[in-house]
Design a protein around this motif. Sequence first.
Motif, PDB file in Angstrom:
ATOM      1  N   LYS A   1       0.815  -1.221   0.000  1.00  0.00           N
ATOM      2  CA  LYS A   1       0.000   0.000   0.000  1.00  0.00           C
ATOM      3  C   LYS A   1       0.847   1.270   0.000  1.00  0.00           C
ATOM      4  CE  LYS A   1      -3.919  -2.056   2.392  1.00  0.00           C
ATOM      5  NZ  LYS A   1      -4.665  -2.118   3.641  1.00  0.00           N
ATOM      6  N   THR A   2       1.975   1.240   0.721  1.00  0.00           N
ATOM      7  CA  THR A   2       2.715   2.486   0.940  1.00  0.00           C
ATOM      8  C   THR A   2       3.871   2.710  -0.016  1.00  0.00           C
ATOM      9  OG1 THR A   2       4.065   1.387   2.600  1.00  0.00           O
ATOM     10  CG2 THR A   2       2.123   2.575   3.385  1.00  0.00           C
ATOM     11  N   LEU A   3       4.562   1.649  -0.437  1.00  0.00           N
ATOM     12  CA  LEU A   3       5.723   1.846  -1.303  1.00  0.00           C
ATOM     13  C   LEU A   3       5.287   2.133  -2.731  1.00  0.00           C
ATOM     14  CD1 LEU A   3       8.088  -1.016  -0.099  1.00  0.00           C
ATOM     15  CD2 LEU A   3       8.291   1.406   0.388  1.00  0.00           C
ATOM     16  N   PRO A   4       6.017   3.016  -3.442  1.00  0.00           N
ATOM     17  CA  PRO A   4       5.677   3.272  -4.842  1.00  0.00           C
ATOM     18  C   PRO A   4       6.022   2.047  -5.699  1.00  0.00           C
ATOM     19  CG  PRO A   4       7.703   4.385  -4.267  1.00  0.00           C
ATOM     20  CD  PRO A   4       7.151   3.803  -3.000  1.00  0.00           C
ATOM     21  N   PRO A   5       5.356   1.871  -6.823  1.00  0.00           N
ATOM     22  CA  PRO A   5       5.667   0.713  -7.668  1.00  0.00           C
ATOM     23  C   PRO A   5       7.077   0.816  -8.238  1.00  0.00           C
ATOM     24  CG  PRO A   5       4.118   2.172  -8.765  1.00  0.00           C
ATOM     25  CD  PRO A   5       4.291   2.690  -7.367  1.00  0.00           C
ATOM     26  N   LYS A   6       7.689  -0.330  -8.501  1.00  0.00           N
ATOM     27  CA  LYS A   6       9.043  -0.359  -9.059  1.00  0.00           C
ATOM     28  C   LYS A   6       9.043   0.223 -10.463  1.00  0.00           C
ATOM     29  CE  LYS A   6      11.628  -4.215  -7.180  1.00  0.00           C
ATOM     30  NZ  LYS A   6      12.120  -5.553  -7.494  1.00  0.00           N
ATOM     31  N   LYS A   7      10.105   0.962 -10.765  1.00  0.00           N
ATOM     32  CA  LYS A   7      10.240   1.494 -12.120  1.00  0.00           C
ATOM     33  C   LYS A   7      10.830   0.413 -13.008  1.00  0.00           C
ATOM     34  CE  LYS A   7      10.880   6.299 -10.765  1.00  0.00           C
ATOM     35  NZ  LYS A   7      11.802   7.437 -10.726  1.00  0.00           N
TER      36      LYS A   7
END
Length: 80
Positions: free
Chosen positions: A51-57
Amino acid sequence: MDFEDHDSVKNMAKNVEVKGFNPGLIVLIVVGGLLLTFLIGNYLLYMYAQKTLPPKKKKPVSKKKMKKERLKQGVSAPGE
């Protein structure tokens, strides 16, 4: 074997009742509880991170790889 001996064996068996919990059972409960706590904690941390971490690029795909993929699919790359 007399009946008196048989009765005394029965009485001895009755006197050897389990007092308290079996030590093996206590160890099993403690280890099982720790394992369950570890697994539930990991799951909760995983859900929180989702929920909190941004998605991996995603890494940009190189032109060379794009060319290979197009050739595999049977579409000629532009300029050829």
